[in-house]
Design a protein around this motif. Structure first.
Motif, PDB file in Angstrom:
ATOM      1  N   ASN A 166       0.771  -1.099   0.056  1.00 52.32           N
ATOM      2  CA  ASN A 166      -0.104   0.198  -0.046  1.00 52.32           C
ATOM      3  C   ASN A 166       0.818   1.276  -0.063  1.00 52.32           C
ATOM      4  N   ASP A 167       0.800   2.027  -1.145  1.00 45.37           N
ATOM      5  CA  ASP A 167       1.591   3.199  -1.356  1.00 45.37           C
ATOM      6  C   ASP A 167       0.909   4.409  -0.890  1.00 45.37           C
ATOM      7  N   TRP A 168       0.879   4.657   0.488  1.00 43.76           N
ATOM      8  CA  TRP A 168       0.089   5.959   0.747  1.00 43.76           C
ATOM      9  C   TRP A 168       0.781   7.037   0.209  1.00 43.76           C
ATOM     10  N   SER A 169      -0.247   7.960  -0.193  1.00 44.49           N
ATOM     11  CA  SER A 169       0.150   9.067  -0.960  1.00 44.49           C
ATOM     12  C   SER A 169      -0.601  10.449  -0.759  1.00 44.49           C
ATOM     13  N   ALA A 170       0.408  11.469  -0.365  1.00 41.13           N
ATOM     14  CA  ALA A 170      -0.338  12.849   0.090  1.00 41.13           C
ATOM     15  C   ALA A 170      -0.487  13.539  -1.334  1.00 41.13           C
ATOM     16  N   ARG A 171      -1.620  13.341  -1.959  1.00 42.08           N
ATOM     17  CA  ARG A 171      -1.904  13.815  -3.305  1.00 42.08           C
ATOM     18  C   ARG A 171      -1.585  15.408  -3.417  1.00 42.08           C
ATOM     19  N   ASP A 172      -2.161  16.221  -2.562  1.00 41.81           N
ATOM     20  CA  ASP A 172      -1.844  17.490  -2.566  1.00 41.81           C
ATOM     21  C   ASP A 172      -0.409  18.071  -2.748  1.00 41.81           C
ATOM     22  N   LEU A 173       0.383  17.274  -1.722  1.00 42.75           N
ATOM     23  CA  LEU A 173       2.001  17.693  -1.849  1.00 42.75           C
ATOM     24  C   LEU A 173       2.622  17.152  -3.174  1.00 42.75           C
ATOM     25  N   GLN A 174       2.148  15.907  -3.844  1.00 42.01           N
ATOM     26  CA  GLN A 174       2.487  15.241  -4.863  1.00 42.01           C
ATOM     27  C   GLN A 174       2.119  16.245  -5.978  1.00 42.01           C
ATOM     28  N   ARG A 175       0.933  16.668  -5.828  1.00 50.75           N
ATOM     29  CA  ARG A 175       0.648  17.710  -7.331  1.00 50.75           C
ATOM     30  C   ARG A 175       1.817  18.805  -7.301  1.00 50.75           C
TER      31      ARG A 175
END
Length: 334
Positions: A166-175
């Motif tokens: 499970n690759d937990w992802s902070a989508r706002d930081l990633q963008r």
């Protein structure tokens, strides 16, 4: 065969897993033997270690211990092998539709944080500054024999086993990060679930299709409600091909972990956001429980909890405007 790491009465133990689903027990391996030791050992060592453990170690119910990530790798690569996932997430992250032509040419991956691995049932704190936390339903292969420039036709010799990822992802930081055309970085740095154990290839051969893919059923749920489901065989490349590509011009070593990338059809929230044009379902919040099920391997289930607020972590300032002079000027420490 199945192998796990766990805390048993305060001691870290690597163990063989036995028993029926839902009633598994652990049998500690001999001495300080680890999964990395077994992965790099000659053929037959894993079976010998399992047989010794089943004969010589007491059975400890899995329900009574804390499961740790089943392996402690030096390197973790995460691929992006599912076309359907790329379609949805690309629209969510950068607003563009479709799949870039380069995706089809070779399997892309990034290196993620081996120090961020967590166990099958550990809590997952929201990363500092994150307002759009997401999960990602994947399967990972654990490398056995070392290799360089591995031929895909022989890459099965370099597979030790498989586990849920499970690759937990902070989508706002990633963008934000990926607008720099580098990364992801902190968008993916905080946590990766690995578990509940590693399953050796012999246990999964019955699921292999005519094209060499493992047709395992995958399912993701949040708070008991199914969000996504897919077949692992919908990936664009087999795990053997991923190992071959990872080893091009370099080495893969025993215990290295290679994630498949997120499956399609709701394998993460961002894919659904991209397809629907809105954050539906909403980003994960403290209290949400995410469960991932992979046929033939097992399940991981993690609760999201509050993490550190940005106000309580050291702050790195924005870049300061600098000249582009080529010679030293002004005050310089002597």
């Amino acid at each position: 065969m199945r192998f796990a790491r766990a805390l048993v009465q305060g001691q870290e133990v690597t163990a063989a897993v036995a028993g029926e689903p839902g009633a598994e027990v652990l049998h500690a391996l001999r001495g300080t033997t680890t999964v990395v030791d077994l992965a790099g050992a000659p053929r037959g060592a894993a079976r010998e270690a399992t047989d010794w453990a089943l004969r010589s170690s007491d059975a400890v119910p899995v329900s009574s211990v804390r499961l740790l990530p089943p392996v402690t790798p030096l390197a973790v690569r995460d691929f992006v092998a599912f076309e359907e996932h790329v379609e949805g997430v690309r629209r969510s992250i950068d607003g563009e539709g479709g799949v870039v032509a380069e995706w089809y040419e070779a399997p892309a991956f990034y290196f993620t944080n081996p120090h961020g691995l967590i166990g099958a049932h550990d809590d997952v704190p929201v990363p500092p500054g994150c307002g759009a936390l997401d999960f990602e339903l994947e399967v990972a292969v654990v490398v056995g024999a070392p290799g360089q420039d591995v031929d895909p036709r022989h890459a099965a010799d370099h597979v030790f086993g498989y586990t849920v990822f499970n690759d937990w992802s902070a989508r706002d930081l990633q963008r934000r990060e990926m607008k720099v055309n580098l990364g992801p970085a902190k968008g993916k740095d905080s946590a990766t679930t690995l578990g509940p154990w590693i399953v050796t290839p012999d246990e999964l051969e019955e699921f292999r299709d005519d094209d060499g893919f493992l047709a395992l059923r995958l399912e993701a749920s949040v708070d008991g409600e199914r969000v996504g489901h897919d077949l692992l065989s919908n990936a664009g490349w087999t795990f053997e091909e991923l190992i071959a590509y990872a080893s091009r011009g370099t080495w893969v070593r025993p215990g290295d972990v290679l994630g498949s990338g997120t499956c399609g059809n709701g394998g993460c929230l961002a894919e659904l956001w991209g397809r629907r044009g809105r954050e539906d379902p909403p980003p994960l919040r403290p209290g949400n429980v995410v469960r991932l099920d992979v046929e033939g391997i097992g399940s991981v289930e993690n609760r999201v909890v509050a993490g550190k607020d940005l106000a309580h972590v050291p702050v790195v300032p924005p870049a300061r405007a600098r000249s582009r002079q080529r010679e030293r000027g002004g005050r310089v420490a002597s």
